[in-house]
Design a protein around this motif. Structure first.
Motif, mmCIF file in Angstrom:
data_model
loop_
_atom_site.group_PDB
_atom_site.id
_atom_site.type_symbol
_atom_site.label_atom_id
_atom_site.label_comp_id
_atom_site.label_asym_id
_atom_site.label_seq_id
_atom_site.Cartn_x
_atom_site.Cartn_y
_atom_site.Cartn_z
ATOM 1 N N UNK A 186 -11.785 10.328 -20.706
ATOM 2 C CA UNK A 186 -11.150 10.856 -19.500
ATOM 3 C C UNK A 186 -10.260 9.770 -18.921
ATOM 4 N N UNK A 187 -9.031 10.129 -18.640
ATOM 5 C CA UNK A 187 -8.072 9.192 -18.032
ATOM 6 C C UNK A 187 -7.854 9.566 -16.583
ATOM 7 N N UNK A 188 -7.304 8.646 -15.817
ATOM 8 C CA UNK A 188 -7.057 8.904 -14.411
ATOM 9 C C UNK A 188 -8.330 8.855 -13.595
ATOM 10 N N UNK A 189 -9.316 8.108 -14.085
ATOM 11 C CA UNK A 189 -10.617 8.008 -13.425
ATOM 12 C C UNK A 189 -10.585 6.870 -12.415
ATOM 13 N N UNK A 190 -11.031 7.157 -11.207
ATOM 14 C CA UNK A 190 -11.161 6.113 -10.198
ATOM 15 C C UNK A 190 -12.512 5.433 -10.421
ATOM 16 N N UNK A 191 -12.498 4.118 -10.644
ATOM 17 C CA UNK A 191 -13.722 3.358 -10.910
ATOM 18 C C UNK A 191 -13.918 2.364 -9.783
ATOM 19 N N UNK A 192 -15.053 2.488 -9.102
ATOM 20 C CA UNK A 192 -15.388 1.613 -7.984
ATOM 21 C C UNK A 192 -16.713 0.913 -8.254
ATOM 22 N N UNK A 193 -16.796 -0.321 -7.808
ATOM 23 C CA UNK A 193 -18.069 -1.010 -7.764
ATOM 24 C C UNK A 193 -18.508 -0.912 -6.320
ATOM 25 N N UNK A 194 -19.031 0.258 -5.993
ATOM 26 C CA UNK A 194 -19.358 0.721 -4.645
ATOM 27 C C UNK A 194 -18.162 0.624 -3.719
ATOM 28 N N UNK A 195 -18.051 -0.254 -2.810
ATOM 29 C CA UNK A 195 -16.935 -0.228 -1.876
ATOM 30 C C UNK A 195 -15.667 -0.866 -2.436
ATOM 31 N N UNK A 196 -15.783 -1.593 -3.508
ATOM 32 C CA UNK A 196 -14.628 -2.276 -4.085
ATOM 33 C C UNK A 196 -13.997 -1.428 -5.186
#
Length: 118
Positions: free
Chosen positions: A8-18
């Motif tokens: 899947x492309x266009x995925x928003x990846x966060x390390x919680x708040x960052x």
């Protein structure tokens, strides 16, 4: 070359708040889960048997939480990605849910299949 079990492309990846990337990629291939930036650099990866993932009660319909190598990531999977890239999966078919939650469901199902869990 073998096609990945899930990509899947266009995925928003966060390390919680960052925020790590807003247009990254999640890929399950050859028994490994890889989280990639929009430039293709690896954020993190691990064998699928060592990854824990799910959709907690507080997550939105298009979000999942994955623990990779002890680090928790929040993944926001959009149906066709923010950049218009296509998301692919070995599964197809509709279940009557919204398209965004279907993409998250396909990710979780592909992860279970790759790990050999039912």
């Amino acid at each position: 070359m073998k096609e990945p079990e899930f990509s899947a492309r266009g995925v928003e990846i966060n390390r919680w708040l960052r925020s790590l990337t807003r247009a990254g990629e999640v890929r399950i291939e050859d028994g490994r889960l890889a989280l990639l930036t929009s430039y293709g650099s690896e954020i993190d990866s691990a064998p699928v048997t060592a990854v824990r993932a799910g959709r907690p009660w507080f997550a939105g319909p298009d979000e999942a939480v994955a623990t990779v190598n002890g680090t928790r990531y929040r993944l926001t999977l959009h149906k066709n990605g923010r950049d218009g890239g296509a998301a692919t999966s070995g599964d197809s078919g509709g279940s009557g849910k919204s398209e965004e939650s279907e993409e998250t469901g396909r990710f979780l199902a592909a992860l279970k299949r790759a790990a050999g869990r039912r």
